[in-house]
Design a protein around this motif. Structure first.
Motif, PDB file in Angstrom:
ATOM      1  N   ALA A 100       0.839  -1.207   0.000  1.00 58.47           N
ATOM      2  CA  ALA A 100       0.000   0.000   0.000  1.00 58.47           C
ATOM      3  C   ALA A 100       0.870   1.251   0.000  1.00 58.47           C
ATOM      4  O   ALA A 100       0.585   2.221  -0.705  1.00 58.47           O
ATOM      5  N   VAL A 101       1.946   1.224   0.772  1.00 58.03           N
ATOM      6  CA  VAL A 101       2.843   2.377   0.839  1.00 58.03           C
ATOM      7  C   VAL A 101       3.497   2.610  -0.521  1.00 58.03           C
ATOM      8  O   VAL A 101       3.510   3.724  -1.046  1.00 58.03           O
ATOM      9  N   SER A 102       4.005   1.542  -1.104  1.00 59.07           N
ATOM     10  CA  SER A 102       4.695   1.665  -2.389  1.00 59.07           C
ATOM     11  C   SER A 102       3.740   2.120  -3.496  1.00 59.07           C
ATOM     12  O   SER A 102       4.072   2.983  -4.314  1.00 59.07           O
ATOM     13  N   ALA A 103       2.531   1.555  -3.519  1.00 54.33           N
ATOM     14  CA  ALA A 103       1.542   1.962  -4.521  1.00 54.33           C
ATOM     15  C   ALA A 103       1.184   3.432  -4.356  1.00 54.33           C
ATOM     16  O   ALA A 103       1.071   4.184  -5.331  1.00 54.33           O
ATOM     17  N   SER A 104       1.035   3.875  -3.121  1.00 53.28           N
ATOM     18  CA  SER A 104       0.668   5.272  -2.864  1.00 53.28           C
ATOM     19  C   SER A 104       1.777   6.216  -3.311  1.00 53.28           C
ATOM     20  O   SER A 104       1.520   7.247  -3.932  1.00 53.28           O
ATOM     21  N   ASP A 105       3.008   5.862  -2.968  1.00 50.29           N
ATOM     22  CA  ASP A 105       4.151   6.678  -3.388  1.00 50.29           C
ATOM     23  C   ASP A 105       4.156   6.856  -4.899  1.00 50.29           C
ATOM     24  O   ASP A 105       4.334   7.955  -5.427  1.00 50.29           O
ATOM     25  N   THR A 106       3.989   5.745  -5.606  1.00 49.89           N
ATOM     26  CA  THR A 106       4.083   5.785  -7.061  1.00 49.89           C
ATOM     27  C   THR A 106       2.916   6.570  -7.646  1.00 49.89           C
ATOM     28  O   THR A 106       3.074   7.309  -8.617  1.00 49.89           O
ATOM     29  N   ALA A 107       1.729   6.421  -7.058  1.00 43.91           N
ATOM     30  CA  ALA A 107       0.563   7.164  -7.540  1.00 43.91           C
ATOM     31  C   ALA A 107       0.836   8.658  -7.492  1.00 43.91           C
ATOM     32  O   ALA A 107       0.578   9.387  -8.461  1.00 43.91           O
ATOM     33  N   GLU A 108       1.380   9.126  -6.377  1.00 44.86           N
ATOM     34  CA  GLU A 108       1.639  10.559  -6.257  1.00 44.86           C
ATOM     35  C   GLU A 108       2.713  10.983  -7.261  1.00 44.86           C
ATOM     36  O   GLU A 108       2.596  12.031  -7.907  1.00 44.86           O
ATOM     37  N   PRO A 131      28.535  -1.847   1.079  1.00 40.52           N
ATOM     38  CA  PRO A 131      27.417  -1.080   0.527  1.00 40.52           C
ATOM     39  C   PRO A 131      26.175  -1.151   1.409  1.00 40.52           C
ATOM     40  O   PRO A 131      25.854  -2.208   1.960  1.00 40.52           O
ATOM     41  N   VAL A 132      25.496  -0.034   1.547  1.00 40.89           N
ATOM     42  CA  VAL A 132      24.216   0.040   2.246  1.00 40.89           C
ATOM     43  C   VAL A 132      23.182   0.457   1.211  1.00 40.89           C
ATOM     44  O   VAL A 132      23.221   1.577   0.688  1.00 40.89           O
ATOM     45  N   ILE A 133      22.298  -0.464   0.876  1.00 41.54           N
ATOM     46  CA  ILE A 133      21.312  -0.246  -0.178  1.00 41.54           C
ATOM     47  C   ILE A 133      19.956  -0.048   0.487  1.00 41.54           C
ATOM     48  O   ILE A 133      19.526  -0.883   1.282  1.00 41.54           O
ATOM     49  N   VAL A 134      19.275   1.048   0.177  1.00 36.26           N
ATOM     50  CA  VAL A 134      18.040   1.386   0.891  1.00 36.26           C
ATOM     51  C   VAL A 134      16.902   1.637  -0.093  1.00 36.26           C
ATOM     52  O   VAL A 134      17.047   2.433  -1.028  1.00 36.26           O
ATOM     53  N   TRP A 135      15.796   0.946   0.115  1.00 36.24           N
ATOM     54  CA  TRP A 135      14.550   1.319  -0.539  1.00 36.24           C
ATOM     55  C   TRP A 135      13.734   2.096   0.485  1.00 36.24           C
ATOM     56  O   TRP A 135      13.293   1.542   1.474  1.00 36.24           O
ATOM     57  N   LYS A 136      13.590   3.401   0.243  1.00 33.65           N
ATOM     58  CA  LYS A 136      12.857   4.266   1.165  1.00 33.65           C
ATOM     59  C   LYS A 136      11.452   4.470   0.626  1.00 33.65           C
ATOM     60  O   LYS A 136      11.269   5.068  -0.441  1.00 33.65           O
ATOM     61  N   ALA A 137      10.466   3.989   1.347  1.00 30.17           N
ATOM     62  CA  ALA A 137       9.066   4.164   0.946  1.00 30.17           C
ATOM     63  C   ALA A 137       8.374   5.115   1.900  1.00 30.17           C
ATOM     64  O   ALA A 137       8.982   5.614   2.843  1.00 30.17           O
ATOM     65  N   GLY A 138       7.095   5.358   1.640  1.00 29.60           N
ATOM     66  CA  GLY A 138       6.384   6.374   2.421  1.00 29.60           C
ATOM     67  C   GLY A 138       6.836   7.746   1.996  1.00 29.60           C
ATOM     68  O   GLY A 138       6.968   8.664   2.790  1.00 29.60           O
ATOM     69  N   ARG A 139       7.081   7.891   0.698  1.00 32.04           N
ATOM     70  CA  ARG A 139       7.651   9.123   0.159  1.00 32.04           C
ATOM     71  C   ARG A 139       6.583  10.184  -0.088  1.00 32.04           C
ATOM     72  O   ARG A 139       6.866  11.366  -0.068  1.00 32.04           O
ATOM     73  N   SER A 140       5.379   9.745  -0.386  1.00 29.02           N
ATOM     74  CA  SER A 140       4.305  10.673  -0.740  1.00 29.02           C
ATOM     75  C   SER A 140       3.429  10.935   0.482  1.00 29.02           C
ATOM     76  O   SER A 140       3.541  10.242   1.497  1.00 29.02           O
ATOM     77  N   LYS A 141       2.534  11.918   0.380  1.00 32.26           N
ATOM     78  CA  LYS A 141       1.614  12.187   1.488  1.00 32.26           C
ATOM     79  C   LYS A 141       0.748  10.954   1.765  1.00 32.26           C
ATOM     80  O   LYS A 141       0.597  10.526   2.892  1.00 32.26           O
ATOM     81  N   THR A 142       0.183  10.382   0.668  1.00 29.17           N
ATOM     82  CA  THR A 142      -0.665   9.206   0.852  1.00 29.17           C
ATOM     83  C   THR A 142       0.162   8.035   1.341  1.00 29.17           C
ATOM     84  O   THR A 142      -0.272   7.249   2.179  1.00 29.17           O
ATOM     85  N   GLY A 143       1.362   7.904   0.793  1.00 29.85           N
ATOM     86  CA  GLY A 143       2.246   6.822   1.217  1.00 29.85           C
ATOM     87  C   GLY A 143       2.603   6.949   2.685  1.00 29.85           C
ATOM     88  O   GLY A 143       2.641   5.957   3.414  1.00 29.85           O
ATOM     89  N   ALA A 144       2.844   8.175   3.134  1.00 24.95           N
ATOM     90  CA  ALA A 144       3.168   8.395   4.544  1.00 24.95           C
ATOM     91  C   ALA A 144       1.978   8.030   5.424  1.00 24.95           C
ATOM     92  O   ALA A 144       2.129   7.439   6.489  1.00 24.95           O
ATOM     93  N   ARG A 145       0.771   8.387   4.944  1.00 22.20           N
ATOM     94  CA  ARG A 145      -0.439   8.035   5.700  1.00 22.20           C
ATOM     95  C   ARG A 145      -0.557   6.507   5.795  1.00 22.20           C
ATOM     96  O   ARG A 145      -0.856   5.951   6.845  1.00 22.20           O
ATOM     97  N   ALA A 146      -0.280   5.839   4.662  1.00 21.56           N
ATOM     98  CA  ALA A 146      -0.348   4.378   4.657  1.00 21.56           C
ATOM     99  C   ALA A 146       0.710   3.793   5.583  1.00 21.56           C
ATOM    100  O   ALA A 146       0.462   2.818   6.293  1.00 21.56           O
ATOM    101  N   ALA A 147       1.891   4.386   5.586  1.00 16.96           N
ATOM    102  CA  ALA A 147       2.969   3.889   6.446  1.00 16.96           C
ATOM    103  C   ALA A 147       2.579   4.018   7.909  1.00 16.96           C
ATOM    104  O   ALA A 147       2.866   3.149   8.733  1.00 16.96           O
ATOM    105  N   SER A 148       1.886   5.112   8.219  1.00 12.93           N
ATOM    106  CA  SER A 148       1.474   5.340   9.600  1.00 12.93           C
ATOM    107  C   SER A 148       0.524   4.250  10.075  1.00 12.93           C
ATOM    108  O   SER A 148       0.657   3.731  11.181  1.00 12.93           O
ATOM    109  N   SER A 149      -0.439   3.862   9.230  1.00 10.22           N
ATOM    110  CA  SER A 149      -1.369   2.823   9.646  1.00 10.22           C
ATOM    111  C   SER A 149      -0.787   1.426   9.412  1.00 10.22           C
ATOM    112  O   SER A 149      -1.380   0.432   9.764  1.00 10.22           O
ATOM    113  N   HIS A 150       0.389   1.352   8.799  1.00  4.85           N
ATOM    114  CA  HIS A 150       1.015   0.058   8.569  1.00  4.85           C
ATOM    115  C   HIS A 150       1.934  -0.311   9.720  1.00  4.85           C
ATOM    116  O   HIS A 150       1.739  -1.313  10.379  1.00  4.85           O
TER     117      HIS A 150
END
Lengths: 462, 462
Positions: free
Chosen positions: A315-323, B239-258
């Motif tokens: 859900a987080v990844s989909a939301s990020d990409t949508a924005e 190497p430290v490889i990072v996928w950072k999600a919750g990048r968007s407003k909606t994604g952050a909201r989703a991350a919060s409830s996740h």
């Protein structure tokens, strides 16, 4: 778009010859004959070989002039030096199309260029149109013709067409496309495009009633301005998806020695393509993903997307990409939230308020597909499309339910199956039912965004 | 990087308990016990369940206090309300680590937050460190522990570590990573990171001699500045490889409830990450691709790449991507070109001058692998790495030859198998031999470019 060569008989020839036929499967001419027989081509197949009487059970002819009937198509796989002679004979016999598989022409520099020009003069004089040289030919499910991937199964015909200069890309489109559940109208590998060009193909496919989506791999354009004009007109009727390669200096050098193409300035192309309504693909897998998405029987006309997951991370990844791609993920109305809570209470464990994205906490549920369908219906009522993720217990019956929901709502539903069902056969079933299915939420959203952009633009123009 | 909790006994516990154990495979506590037995965990496994005498052939204990010996790890899968009690008992028994699978904590809002705080106070008082809650736990091949994907095979240990907040991402890393032939040191799903955080994990893994590559999925950072400081120090070693999600407003909201995470400003993170030497992943498949690339036993220290293909289209695409990602595709010297022409004359059909990229026109050749090895050797003499494409006739023996060439030259070789062998098992063999293998040339080049950037930076710093 009109005034283009009618290519019906190229893609659906009543009968054909394989010039350079062989009983040896290690030779291209052997694979072609075997592939046509095994694939179930319905017309007459005439092998042509100067030194055989029979090939794979078919009567062989020593040259094209000896053929016992008029044919629509010659598939030519002889050494480059012999091609002019074969094309001259095709002209004498008034054969409309010749697919010239043979390599050793303009891609090799000056000597090859001279040979290509000679071949072309003879073709023009005799009225034979050439596809290639230096190409892999055709994959046409409706006609049961496949010269591209030996042994590839010929699947149900469908609405996706592909034309490309690279044999590698074309082969992969057949193999990966079949794996993903795509159904094709016409596929052609056109190599050096000495005669019939990508512009001819595009113009024809724009008018082809069997083709709903046009996809192209382009290294170089012989007539760039024409291409964009034709693509712009075609894009008003159906999506034109283009992977443009040969973008870099080194890439252009490689394209030149690959298909003798002159690649232009890629930034100019990108800008012009955007203006023309062309959808741009960025890599092989992106091209396939766009084919999968646009093969959906219904398209969306709005930016609002419902995201429904069995996975918070999805859900987080989909939301990020949508924005990032300018889609909206609108919070559900209070009414819809209430309705969903009522539907879910007691069915799944306690969960966060169902706003959108909705994260269905995983748990043992009797009929998870039903859950996706019921929640999806509530969400689609307030949105234009849905992306559903991590549906871990896939079966064909539940795939059917999701296809039914799409038909009921007339809105596209894109799926990302969970890892348990993330197998190509499982994904192919969903895509085959018109429920485009992708490896990751980000990919599903990226393709949906292109569909929205295309639909909104087409809505303006049409 | 030092001063971090030593997590050796978390990842390699001498014995452990499953609290909330069950004989029912449909319950998490049942899958955990079965998975540990089937996976071959060598220490004692103690099931804990208030209502059983035996579970899957193991003696059951009614509570943690009854356990017959001191253990290193409790795996906790009980309803959220019971977690504080279990953690209190773990403290009394001086159990060092508890992986709390149970959900229903800070991800659900205020009530859950209070429960999480209560659990944490008890853990702190008793000296038990918590992973989770709301997490999937561990996958540690060397210890034969797998609570993440029921039924996943436990493969050979290796040098790639992964830590993530999302169960979905972690599950996919296990499944897709195994499919691709990756070998892991430690994998942990850390959920809400109420106690042990991603920073603790990162600090530990930086010093872990078994871990050569650190990969992370991050939704939110509790201590952003700390994270970047630790990552910067760690990046000097590996190497430290990072996928950072919750990048968007909606994604952050989703991350919060996740996972109850507060996601920060992503552009700030990106800029800071680049300064810290972090390698950024953009999607799940990109993360896996980066793992595959960096798992190569040798890294490159220069920008010059050799591109050797059985496909013109592949050569064009690889060249385009190389230029876009700031790699060089230098034309071969006259000496190398001459050497290659001598090697190839009579072996393959006439072809364009072998400059780089080199397009080996497909044709029936006795030993195509040998051809790749011989040409690759000539090209690697003048470059820092090679990408080889469309090697259509894969077998393990030839994969071994390519691995040998890598050892001989001490330069990485990335493969893109042709569609015929583009199967996950075939790709896994190559990657497993330290020859990273990718779906497309563009992906291979994109990862190679990250490796070059990391190596050059590390070379500056070290």
């Amino acid at each position: 778009v009109s005034g283009f060569e009618n290519l019906d008989k190229l893609f659906n020839p009543a009968s054909l010859a394989v010039v350079g036929a062989s009983s040896d499967r290690h030779k291209a001419g052997g694979r072609f004959v075997k592939g046509l027989i095994d694939g179930g081509y319905k017309g007459n197949i005439y092998p042509v070989n100067p030194n055989a009487s029979e090939i794979l059970g078919l009567r062989n002819y020593h040259n094209v002039l000896d053929l016992p009937e008029d044919i629509d198509l010659a598939i030519v796989s002889v050494p480059a030096q012999s091609v002019p002679q074969v094309i001259a004979e095709c002209g004498i016999r008034r054969i409309k199309f010749a697919v010239v598989h043979s390599a050793g022409f303009s891609e090799l520099g000056d000597e090859g260029k001279a040979l290509e020009r000679k071949t072309l003069r003879l073709a023009s004089a005799g009225g034979t149109r050439i596809i290639g040289p230096n190409c892999m030919g055709l994959y046409v499910p409706r006609s049961h013709i496949n010269t591209i991937v030996f042994g590839a199964s010929i699947t149900e015909p469908g609405g996706v067409a592909f034309v490309g200069q690279s044999g590698w890309v074309t082969e992969n489109v057949v193999v990966l496309g079949n794996e993903r559940g795509l159904h094709f109208s016409k596929i052609a590998s056109i190599g050096n495009q000495a005669d019939l060009t990508i512009e001819d193909m595009l113009g024809y496919l724009a008018e082809d009633p069997e083709t709903r989506v046009i996809t192209l791999y382009v290294e170089g354009l012989k007539r760039g301005a024409d291409f964009l004009r034709i693509a712009k007109a075609a894009s008003k009727q159906k999506p034109v998806i283009v992977w443009k390669a040969g973008r870099s200096k080194t890439g252009a050098r490689a394209a030149s020695s690959h298909t003798g193409s002159l690649a232009g300035d890629s930034s100019v192309f990108d800008a012009a393509a955007a203006q023309s309504g062309i959808v741009l693909a960025h890599d092989l897998d992106d091209l396939i993903d766009l084919m999968v998405g646009f093969s959906c029987p219904v398209w969306t006309r709005g930016r609002k997307v419902a995201i429904l997951c069995e996975s918070g991370g999805g859900a987080v990844s989909a939301s990020d990409t949508a924005e990032a791609f300018d889609l909206e993920v609108p919070a559900l109305s209070a009414v819809a939230q209430k309705e969903m809570v009522e539907r879910l209470t007691g069915v799944i464990p306690p969960f966060a308020p169902p706003r959108n994205p909705v994260d269905l906490v995983w748990g043992p549920v009797d009929n998870p597909g039903r859950l996706f369908v019921d929640c999806g219906r509530i969400m689609l009522h307030e949105t234009n499309a849905a992306v559903m993720l991590d549906y871990q217990r896939f079966d064909e019956n539940l795939a059917r339910q999701i296809a039914d929901l799409r038909d009921e709502t007339q809105k596209p539903i894109f799926m990302v199956p969970g890892y348990v069902t993330q197998t190509r056969p499982g994904m192919a079933v969903l895509t085959g039912l018109g429920v485009p299915t992708f490896d990751t939420p980000a990919k599903a959203i990226r393709v949906l965004a292109e569909m929205v952009r295309f639909s909104l633009r087409a809505g303006d123009v049409l």
